[in-house]
Design a protein around this motif. Sequence first.
Motif, PDB file in Angstrom:
ATOM      1  N   TYR A  99      25.585  11.996-122.501  1.00 37.34           N
ATOM      2  CA  TYR A  99      26.029  12.660-123.520  1.00 37.34           C
ATOM      3  C   TYR A  99      25.533  14.229-123.501  1.00 37.34           C
ATOM      4  CZ  TYR A  99      21.303  13.357-125.491  1.00 37.34           C
ATOM      5  OH  TYR A  99      19.883  13.474-125.807  1.00 37.34           O
ATOM      6  N   GLU A 100      24.326  14.300-122.759  1.00 41.41           N
ATOM      7  CA  GLU A 100      23.978  15.730-122.897  1.00 41.41           C
ATOM      8  C   GLU A 100      24.623  16.456-121.879  1.00 41.41           C
ATOM      9  OE1 GLU A 100      20.031  16.009-121.415  1.00 41.41           O
ATOM     10  OE2 GLU A 100      19.569  17.644-122.756  1.00 41.41           O
ATOM     11  N   ILE A 101      25.246  16.019-120.739  1.00 43.53           N
ATOM     12  CA  ILE A 101      25.845  16.777-120.036  1.00 43.53           C
ATOM     13  C   ILE A 101      27.209  17.137-120.666  1.00 43.53           C
ATOM     14  CG2 ILE A 101      27.180  16.502-117.536  1.00 43.53           C
ATOM     15  CD1 ILE A 101      24.500  16.344-117.080  1.00 43.53           C
ATOM     16  N   LEU A 102      27.696  16.145-121.407  1.00 47.14           N
ATOM     17  CA  LEU A 102      29.291  16.394-121.954  1.00 47.14           C
ATOM     18  C   LEU A 102      29.144  17.349-123.117  1.00 47.14           C
ATOM     19  CD1 LEU A 102      30.655  12.704-122.245  1.00 47.14           C
ATOM     20  CD2 LEU A 102      31.300  14.351-120.574  1.00 47.14           C
ATOM     21  N   SER A 103      27.723  17.455-123.829  1.00 41.36           N
ATOM     22  CA  SER A 103      27.662  18.192-124.790  1.00 41.36           C
ATOM     23  C   SER A 103      27.257  19.721-124.346  1.00 41.36           C
ATOM     24  CB  SER A 103      26.740  17.729-125.780  1.00 41.36           C
ATOM     25  OG  SER A 103      25.534  17.713-125.099  1.00 41.36           O
ATOM     26  N   ALA A 104      26.963  19.901-123.242  1.00 44.97           N
ATOM     27  CA  ALA A 104      26.328  21.307-122.572  1.00 44.97           C
ATOM     28  C   ALA A 104      27.548  22.226-122.412  1.00 44.97           C
ATOM     29  CB  ALA A 104      25.688  20.930-121.504  1.00 44.97           C
TER      30      ALA A 104
END
Lengths: 262, 329
Positions: A99-104
């Motif tokens: 999720y963090e990679i996708l939201s960065a």
Amino acid sequence: MNSVAKHCIFNGHAIAAIYKFEMARALRTLLQSVVTPVITTSLYFVVFGAAIGPRMSQVGGVQYGAFIVPGLMMLSLLTQSIMNASFGIYFPKFTGTIYEILSAPVSSVEIVIGYVGAAATKSIVLGLVILATAALFVPIQILHPFWMIAFLVLTAAAFSLFGFIIGLWADGFEKLQFIPMLIITPLTFLGGAFYSIDILPPPWRAVSLFNPIVYLISGFRWSFHETSDVSVEISLAMTLVFFFLCLGVVAWIFKTGYRLKN
Amino acid sequence: MTYANTAEVRAASAPARAGADARPVIAIAGLTKTYASGFPALKKIDLEIRKGEIFALLGPNGAGKTTLISIVCGIVTPSGGTVLVDGHDIIRDYRAARAKIGLVPQELTTDMFETVWATVNFSRRLFGRSPDPTHIERVLRGLSLWEKRKNKIMTLSGGMKRRVLIAKALAHEPEILFLDEPTAGVDVELRRDMWALVRELRAKGVTIILTTHYIDEAEEMADRIGVVHKGELIVVEEKTKLMKQLGKKQLTFHLQEPLASVPPELSGWRLVLKDGGRELEYTFNGSEEETGIPELVRRVGELGIGFKDLETRQSSLEDIFVSLVSDRR
Ligand SMILES: Nc1ncnc2c1ncn2[C@@H]1O[C@H](COP(=O)(O)OP(=O)(O)OP(=O)(O)O)[C@@H](O)[C@H]1O
Ligand SMILES: [Mg+2]
């Protein structure tokens, strides 16, 4: 309070962060990552070099022990590039931390450079560890060091990309193992890792030419000994084709969000 | 729980309070999402979030709150509509949009073998900011994580892991913070800490969007409330107004002797008789200053109406949904 957006074109920090994260994962299991290839390589030399080698003596003018070094390196390079890269991207998908990679604010190119770069680095180091181990058993000659490094880097990058694709596609741990174990390893053994395909009867030799790994091993071996099963230009071309094929597939996956986003 | 030094807070809070900023910090228009399964999770959402406000998204399980947040943050691809974050389209201009946002997800998804320090620093760089140990230290101290910074995340308790997720979201100094059910499964202390943190961030000018199932939480925290129901945003309202409209309370007298009718002396209150006159029910507005209850109880006593028991009931979120949904149909 915030001065975002100086980096609106290229997020180098993100690449560094992902790369460092992936390398840290390898360093945590450093012993395992170094000891395993050293032992395996030594075993291959004991079995092939010491036991079978004397009977084979020479292949294409090269002592058998030295002849198998490029093949041995390729075997590990191919499987480990796939395993490293596929696990690297599969695990965050599995745990949900993706999720963090996708939201960065990172582009797909940056994500790929981070993950694939780290996986390729690891397998290049692995290849060099195997080379160093082999040097303990047989005298090593590298006639074209530049091309040796070029094939090493290109193959590591191509198969790390391939592994990245597998990691994106996989929806279970068994799928991560499936391709390296059931497809790549047999193809490498049959692709002349331990013999020259010239020694095969003509029909089998023809069949072997459909095995893409023949070209990778042949080119790599040429950079060591100047002996090859197929011409080095074809080897290079095939490696590049595979590299760009994987690149294209990765680009398509990110464009469509396939198995990454709902 | 001090997240920033006070001078900084004071400096930043003035413009935030003045905050009737014309342009919304998030502008969602005609947003729809149909999952691959064919399930329509969001149906034409229009919503504007104002800069510096605390916005609470309320809704039952499966309403679409997480889906809405995930689209704004770039995790889920919208099926239709547009989202602008501070004027930046989340798809065309995703870098500028995402750099402004921090997200604390609903699920506790963390790495296991990383240390707290490493994972929070990772988040900052991932969002394109150069390393800043002082800021990270401030965030970790503010969340009482400083002592745990060298611990591997898997050795932390659930509440601590949630703090780690918050620290990760704050690592790049976002202007907008999404908290997806920040207080689900969290003890009273952490819940209080969380509210304090939210207020502090708001004082710094950070816009906060949180989802919750607890109406008291929304009541306590939010400036505005949006209610999501089956993929639709059925109400968006200032909290105070919404509470007035919907936050009904009831006081029930369980009478000793049934009454035939409400005595005229009590006509000043909205009273109804129920259960064949055995219950006298007073419905009032939960957010009113003057409920008139003490007076009512006194008058009931003066009139010699005996009662066995007194019961108060607050309309639950469920009641509010039911009334909202039935109003719409
Ligand atoms: N990946 C998916 N594929 C199909 N349907 C999904 C997917 N994710 C969510 N949904 C469905 O979309 C609807 C909205 O889900 P969402 O998670 O947004 O709800 P929510 O309001 O956050 O609920 P909760 O309060 O339980 O967190 C649910 O009915 C859910 O089942
Ligand atoms: Mg949710």
